[in-house]
Every structure is written in C-alpha cells, then in structure tokens.
Design an enzyme around this catalytic site. Structure first.
Site, mmCIF file in Angstrom:
data_model
loop_
_atom_site.group_PDB
_atom_site.id
_atom_site.type_symbol
_atom_site.label_atom_id
_atom_site.label_comp_id
_atom_site.label_asym_id
_atom_site.label_seq_id
_atom_site.Cartn_x
_atom_site.Cartn_y
_atom_site.Cartn_z
ATOM 1 N N PRO A 33 0.835 -1.209 0.000
ATOM 2 C CA PRO A 33 0.000 0.000 0.000
ATOM 3 C C PRO A 33 0.869 1.259 0.000
ATOM 4 C CG PRO A 33 -0.840 -1.603 1.561
ATOM 5 C CD PRO A 33 0.486 -2.116 1.091
ATOM 6 N N GLU A 34 0.587 2.155 -0.939
ATOM 7 C CA GLU A 34 1.342 3.401 -0.990
ATOM 8 C C GLU A 34 0.535 4.508 -0.311
ATOM 9 O OE1 GLU A 34 3.532 4.352 -4.466
ATOM 10 O OE2 GLU A 34 3.526 2.301 -5.205
#
Length: 271
Positions: free
Chosen positions: A2-3
């Site tokens: 997840p960014e």
C-alpha cells in the site's frame, strides 16, 4: 505494498466510524508483526476515547488522551471496520473493540506491518523522526528538491522515492510523475535543473491527489475501510505498460530495473 494514497484512503474510510468512540477491549491474536505489537496494549487503550486520526508518511496515527496508536500496513496489511461477532480470518491479527460494537480490525497476511503505542510526540519516534516533508506540504517544493539534489549522482527516480527527501512517492507514483514532468528516471538527481524540479513537484502533487480522489490504486492485497477494494480510475500512462505505445507520442515504452523495482518510461517524452 500500500502506498500513500491507499493509506490516506484507508484513514478516511475508517475514521468516521471510530472517532469520538471509547475503546472497550483489544484483542491481539498475533503480536509478531515486523515490529511486535506493544505488550499490554489492551490495558493502555481500554476506557480511552479516540480523539483524532492523522497520517505521517505511510503511518497512521490515532490520538488518544495519553498517547498515539501508530499503525503501518506493511506490504499486505489492511484496516477495515466490522461489527462485533464478525468471524475472524486467518490473518486477522488485532481487533480494537469500541463500546458501541464497532471493531477496527487489522489484517496482515505477511505480517510486515506494525501496531505500536507511542507516548510523547510521535514525530520523535525512531520510525518517524527522519522522514522528509509530506508531498502536499509547502515545504515540498522545487527549491527543496533542487537544494538537496546538488552533487547527487543517484538517479532522480530513486532520489524522489527516498523518504528522507519526501514521503509517500512510491514506485507507481514516481513512474507516473516523472513521465508527466518529462524527466527520464535514469537522469542523475544533481543534473536536474531547478525549473524541472518545480514541474516535478507539481506533477507529484497532482498524481497523488488524483489517486487519493479516485480511492487509491488497485492492489491485490489492499482492502478499503468499507471492505471494498480501492480503485485508481485515472489511466496509468507508463506504470505496468512496458512495450506498449506511449499515450502521448506513440513511441514504445521501455522498462528497466532500478533499485530492484520496475521503471517504465518513454524514450522520446522523457529527457
């Protein structure tokens, strides 16, 4: 992994369901994350009311009267809202149970995330004190990148992905931002002009803002706060499109490896 947009979307997704609510209990089924869950977390949280949720880099900080609960999703983690009694899955490691029956559930198949209790200023924690500015802060500007890049031979893509320089510019968004700024990712950071850094900052902010607005990039392991996957509806111009035609000029996009990550760029549009 997840960014930053996924982290922001997750925080926005879960916060309305838990802000202002009192913790009834904490269930820690698996404390062995990348950094172990704080021992005695239940005794620290029970009876406290959640006052605020905010984000620092890829860390979520939930503020209570006596400290902060810091959560990092690692490579495959997610937070979601469930109700009391919802069956527990194999990778559902921690539940924060609120008095009204709402449950904040942390799941992490690879266990590379963390849940820790912090007292004092979160920014002084060893995992946070070295972080650069947030991408939407005024401190993140062309002058900031230009000043820190002087004399640096590291490729500009790796430079802007360094969390000491700026937080939250992960691989997907570095590829896209450099494309829209017309900068070749292999160019040495010290060779990029101030004017080009100003343009790059604008593109980073625009690309990240668009991703957040659309709900985050679709990642196999990401689940949003409402239990639905996030979607990046904006068309990706280069990431994941190696060998395809550039959407601006028609040239075939090239792919190389930088720091063990895929980099895709247009040989004609990016100089």
């Amino acid at each position: 992994m997840p960014e930053l947009p996924e982290v922001v979307v997750t925080l926005r997704g879960v916060s309305p369901h838990i802000l202002g609510k009192q913790v009834a209990s904490v269930s820690v089924r698996e404390p062995r994350l990348r950094w172990p869950v704080t021992e005695g977390l239940s005794s620290l949280l029970v009876g406290q009311t959640l006052l605020e949720g905010r984000q620092r880099g890829k860390y979520m900080l939930f503020r209570f009267a006596s400290g902060h609960l810091m959560i990092h999703l690692g490579m495959s983690g997610n937070l979601r809202i469930v109700t009391a009694g919802t069956p527990v899955g194999k990778h559902d490691h921690v539940d924060i149970n609120f008095v009204d029956g709402t449950v904040l559930r942390y799941s992490d198949p690879r266990r590379f995330g963390t849940i820790q209790w912090l007292e004092g200023l979160p920014e002084e924690h060893p995992l946070l004190h070295h972080l650069g500015p947030e991408p939407f802060d005024d401190a993140f500007c062309g002058d900031h990148l230009y000043r820190l890049s002087r004399g640096r031979k590291v490729p500009v893509k790796q430079f802007i992905m360094d969390s000491k320089i700026v937080v939250g510019v992960g691989n997907i968004y570095a590829n896209e931002s450099l494309f829209h700024a017309g900068i070749r990712p292999t160019l040495g950071a010290g060779k990029v002009s101030r004017v080009r850094y100003v343009e790059l900052v604008e593109q980073v902010k625009r690309v990240l803002a668009s991703a957040i607005e659309q709900g985050g990039t679709t990642l196999r392991d990401f689940v949003g706060g409402d239990g639905k996957p996030g979607y990046f509806k904006q068309e990706l111009y280069v990431y994941g499109r190696a060998g395809e035609s550039c959407l601006k000029c028609g040239t075939l996009l090239k792919e190389i490896r930088q720091g063990q990550r895929s980099t895709v760029y247009c040989p004609d549009c990016q100089r």
